[in-house]
Design a protein around this motif. Structure first.
Motif, PDB file in Angstrom:
ATOM      1  N   VAL A   1      -6.139  -5.484  -2.838  1.00 21.44           N
ATOM      2  CA  VAL A   1      -4.993  -5.071  -3.648  1.00 21.44           C
ATOM      3  C   VAL A   1      -5.308  -3.682  -4.173  1.00 21.44           C
ATOM      4  O   VAL A   1      -6.299  -3.481  -4.875  1.00 21.44           O
ATOM      5  N   VAL A   2      -4.471  -2.717  -3.791  1.00 21.58           N
ATOM      6  CA  VAL A   2      -4.736  -1.304  -4.051  1.00 21.58           C
ATOM      7  C   VAL A   2      -3.756  -0.775  -5.087  1.00 21.58           C
ATOM      8  O   VAL A   2      -2.537  -0.934  -4.952  1.00 21.58           O
ATOM      9  N   ASP A   3      -4.273  -0.162  -6.105  1.00 19.74           N
ATOM     10  CA  ASP A   3      -3.449   0.400  -7.176  1.00 19.74           C
ATOM     11  C   ASP A   3      -2.712   1.639  -6.679  1.00 19.74           C
ATOM     12  O   ASP A   3      -3.247   2.397  -5.855  1.00 19.74           O
ATOM     13  N   VAL A   4      -1.488   1.850  -7.151  1.00 20.48           N
ATOM     14  CA  VAL A   4      -0.732   3.066  -6.833  1.00 20.48           C
ATOM     15  C   VAL A   4      -0.074   3.582  -8.112  1.00 20.48           C
ATOM     16  O   VAL A   4       0.224   2.802  -9.027  1.00 20.48           O
ATOM     17  N   PRO A   5       0.167   4.887  -8.216  1.00 22.50           N
ATOM     18  CA  PRO A   5       0.779   5.442  -9.432  1.00 22.50           C
ATOM     19  C   PRO A   5       2.224   4.978  -9.606  1.00 22.50           C
ATOM     20  O   PRO A   5       2.883   4.546  -8.654  1.00 22.50           O
ATOM     21  N   ASP A   6       2.716   5.105 -10.821  1.00 27.93           N
ATOM     22  CA  ASP A   6       4.110   4.776 -11.108  1.00 27.93           C
ATOM     23  C   ASP A   6       5.034   5.603 -10.222  1.00 27.93           C
ATOM     24  O   ASP A   6       4.850   6.820 -10.062  1.00 27.93           O
ATOM     25  N   GLY A   7       6.003   4.946  -9.625  1.00 24.11           N
ATOM     26  CA  GLY A   7       6.991   5.626  -8.802  1.00 24.11           C
ATOM     27  C   GLY A   7       6.556   5.901  -7.381  1.00 24.11           C
ATOM     28  O   GLY A   7       7.363   6.361  -6.560  1.00 24.11           O
TER      29      GLY A   7
ATOM     30  N   GLN B   1      -0.025   8.458   4.731  1.00 29.14           N
ATOM     31  CA  GLN B   1       1.264   8.729   4.102  1.00 29.14           C
ATOM     32  C   GLN B   1       1.468   7.904   2.835  1.00 29.14           C
ATOM     33  O   GLN B   1       2.340   8.208   2.019  1.00 29.14           O
ATOM     34  N   TRP B   2       0.668   6.832   2.669  1.00 33.58           N
ATOM     35  CA  TRP B   2       0.829   5.948   1.523  1.00 33.58           C
ATOM     36  C   TRP B   2      -0.342   5.994   0.546  1.00 33.58           C
ATOM     37  O   TRP B   2      -0.205   5.575  -0.602  1.00 33.58           O
ATOM     38  N   LEU B   3      -1.497   6.470   1.002  1.00 33.99           N
ATOM     39  CA  LEU B   3      -2.702   6.444   0.184  1.00 33.99           C
ATOM     40  C   LEU B   3      -3.196   7.857  -0.084  1.00 33.99           C
ATOM     41  O   LEU B   3      -3.182   8.698   0.815  1.00 33.99           O
ATOM     42  N   GLU B   4      -3.643   8.093  -1.276  1.00 30.70           N
ATOM     43  CA  GLU B   4      -4.227   9.378  -1.650  1.00 30.70           C
ATOM     44  C   GLU B   4      -5.710   9.171  -1.924  1.00 30.70           C
ATOM     45  O   GLU B   4      -6.085   8.310  -2.737  1.00 30.70           O
ATOM     46  N   ASP B   5      -6.573   9.950  -1.257  1.00 30.10           N
ATOM     47  CA  ASP B   5      -8.010   9.723  -1.386  1.00 30.10           C
ATOM     48  C   ASP B   5      -8.510   9.947  -2.812  1.00 30.10           C
ATOM     49  O   ASP B   5      -9.411   9.262  -3.289  1.00 30.10           O
ATOM     50  N   ASP B   6      -7.919  10.897  -3.529  1.00 26.81           N
ATOM     51  CA  ASP B   6      -8.427  11.204  -4.870  1.00 26.81           C
ATOM     52  C   ASP B   6      -7.968  10.203  -5.919  1.00 26.81           C
ATOM     53  O   ASP B   6      -8.428  10.243  -7.063  1.00 26.81           O
TER      54      ASP B   6
ATOM     55  N   PHE C   1       7.319   5.051   0.444  1.00 28.66           N
ATOM     56  CA  PHE C   1       7.855   4.126   1.437  1.00 28.66           C
ATOM     57  C   PHE C   1       9.353   4.325   1.660  1.00 28.66           C
ATOM     58  O   PHE C   1       9.958   3.585   2.437  1.00 28.66           O
ATOM     59  N   ASP C   2       9.913   5.294   0.976  1.00 31.37           N
ATOM     60  CA  ASP C   2      11.328   5.643   1.138  1.00 31.37           C
ATOM     61  C   ASP C   2      12.221   4.433   0.913  1.00 31.37           C
ATOM     62  O   ASP C   2      13.093   4.096   1.730  1.00 31.37           O
TER      63      ASP C   2
END
Length: 566
Positions: free
Chosen positions: A208-214, A286-291, A220-221
């Motif tokens: 389960v991977v955290d993602v920022p708000d929005g 396109q969905w994940l940011e390394d930082d 994912f459009d």
């Protein structure tokens, strides 16, 4: 597993009595308990975790099928708003060959017989269900107890009359519903399920991977309140039969892989590395940011292959099995459904008992339950006749090898180019999905050829560095039951149990921090390789019970791993 208790051997034989006992409060157990309570049946629910959901893992999407007699929102009003993550409004399949991908929109397949489908996280979902179950069962004189391990069946003169527990005295009941999951102690005690054949099971591993708000809507459009499901197959999993998935939750992603256990074992592939192969593929850039990459939780579970193990008669005496305990997990090509079938089965089990009670013959509950599974079309979905025919023709090794050779030949590749985007319609066919054989062809060979012939290079880059296995284990929550190991290694030779070193999701070759590891020993001048076991990092998936020579049972109530996401 503890030995069955015969009441005749007990002093006085005075045990607490309930009309129904439901073991497990996942969706199947919750459905059964709610439907029993709604029919005025005194129902006690026993849950092994500190909280419902603490021991449960799924991919996961939960469906409400239009043809189903029971749905989770029908039994529990307000479920979608309070307990689910995002509705799935888009469904895509990605064929992968190296960094080349050909994608198909298979939303039509996803929406076939579907009223709605939502992404869920089990801790949140099951905890919400448990609160409602407790309220409804208390109205009939029962309730929900957590941190109780049910470890066997109570018998009188050979007949099932209740359950035995680690933390409580045995409990008598007129009905026992086993909704205790894929590692069901009750199904094994009754001799209805076993852990003998690796080809009857899948293993799922998930982050389960955290993602920022929005970020979900943007990346994912999709609109706010909408979500997407993405499936992956091809050559990115080292030739292991299976695939990967990405599901959008409210503020996170569920990213995982599901593989045939026999293929995973034969290839000596390590589950965490297969998951990492998906996480680090350029397409996911396109969905994940390394930082900003952060995993909330790593987990795993076994999944029954319903085509092979879904029980045609999931009952014995007073015992009725629902959900994974009965092998009711539908995994046929891109069709992956389990929780909805558990809900339907739980509702039908309760309905069968209520009808049998009305007729004055509760001993017929199991027979009625079996009939209802057939009449409502559940068994046709779980064990489709199309697969039985296709597997008999296509799964023998010579035929499977021939199919691979033809598809990978110049003629086969020409056929793929000729079909082109018409393949999208074929993948969207429910009838064809139910015929998918369990061979390399649909999981590896065909998708790889499709990507090579029709795909395009991925333009994104992906610099994500997933956590190490040690870090993933270290981030999990455990209440270690010191002095009470729940797994015993019966044969520590590498020949008997060495496969667990690679197949266990928290073990790996050369990794000293997992459950299983290889060790070289010398006895009387003879060198040999043995396997050692440490149950502390165990995430209770049950893989080793199938691939190693072990005696396996669940940890005691409330002990072991506790999943926060699930």
């Amino acid at each position: 597993m503890s030995e069955p208790i015969d009441e005749a051997t007990e002093a006085d034989g005075e045990y607490e009595q309930y009309e129904a006992v439901v073991v497990g409060c996942g969706p199947g157990g919750a459905a059964a308990a709610a439907a029993l309570a709604d029919n005025g049946v005194e129902t006690l629910v026993l849950e092994r975790g500190v909280d419902a959901g603490a021991k449960n893992v799924s991919g996961g999407l939960i469906y409400a099928e239009e043809s189903a007699p029971y749905t989770i929102d029908g039994l529990f009003p307000g479920f979608r708003e309070a307990a689910a993550e995002r509705p799935v409004t888009e469904y895509h399949l990605h064929n992968v060959a190296g960094s080349q991908v050909k994608s198909f929109d298979i939303t039509d397949l996803h929406e076939h017989d579907t009223e709605w489908a939502d992404a869920v996280l089990r801790r949140k979902m099951d905890s919400w269900l448990a609160e409602r179950v407790h309220e409804r069962t208390r109205e009939t004189g029962g309730g929900l107890l957590t941190e109780v391990r049910v470890n066997g069946l109570l018998r009188e003169e050979g007949e099932i009359v209740g359950v035995t527990c680690e933390e409580l005295d045995p409990i008598r009941a007129d009905l026992v519903v086993a909704a205790d999951g894929v590692n069901s102690a009750l199904a094994r005690d009754a001799g209805l399920m076993d852990w003998e054949e690796p080809d009857e099971w899948f293993q799922g591993v998930k982050a389960v991977v955290d993602v920022p708000d929005g970020a979900i809507a943007e990346r994912f459009d999709v609109e706010d309140g909408e979500g997407a499901a993405h499936l992956f197959s091809g050559d990115l999993f080292e030739g292991v039969r299976g695939g990967g998935f990405v599901y959008t939750n409210e503020g996170s992603l569920s990213i995982g892989s599901v593989f045939h256990l026999d293929s995973l074992a034969a290839e000596q592939a390590e589950p965490h590395e297969l998951l990492d192969a998906l996480l680090t593929h350029p397409f996911l850039g396109q969905w994940l940011e390394d930082d900003e990459y952060e995993e909330r939780e790593y987990s795993a579970k076994l999944v029954p292959d319903s085509k092979k193990v879904a029980l045609q008669s999931p009952h014995q005496g007073r015992l009725l099995l629902v959900g994974d305990a009965a092998g009711q997990m539908q995994a046929q090509g891109p069709i992956i459904k389990g929780m909805n079938h558990a809900v339907t089965a739980g509702g039908l089990a309760a309905e069968a008992y209520a009808q049998a009670k009305t007729r004055g013959d509760t001993d017929r509950a199991g027979e009625l339950y079996e009939q209802k599974l057939q009449q409502e079309g559940v068994m046709k979905k779980l064990r489709p006749r199309r697969y039985e025919v296709a597997s008999a023709l296509g799964e023998p090794e010579p035929m499977a090898n021939l199919a691979d050779a033809v598809i990978d030949s110049a003629v086969g590749r020409f056929g793929v180019r000729l079909l082109g985007d018409r393949l999208e319609r074929l993948y969207s066919s429910p009838a064809l999905s139910m015929m998918v054989p369990d061979t390399q062809t649909p999981y590896v060979t065909l998708p790889t050829v499709i990507a090579e012939e029709l795909g395009a290079p991925v333009e994104e880059t992906n610099d994500v560095e997933p956590p190490s296995l040690a870090d993933r284990i270290g981030d999990l929550t455990y209440d270690t039951d010191v002095g009470n190991p729940h797994i015993e290694l019966l044969d520590d030779s590498a020949a008997a149990s060495g496969t667990a070193v690679t197949a266990c999701p928290v073990s790996a070759e050369g990794f000293g921090g997992g459950c299983y590891r290889r060790e070289a020993v010398e006895t009387d001048g003879e060198a040999s390789e043995v396997v050692s076991l440490d149950t502390q990092p165990c995430i209770e998936c049950g893989t080793c019970a199938i691939v190693a020579d072990t005696e396996w049972e669940h940890p005691r109530g409330g002990k072991g791993v506790e999943f926060e996401e699930g």
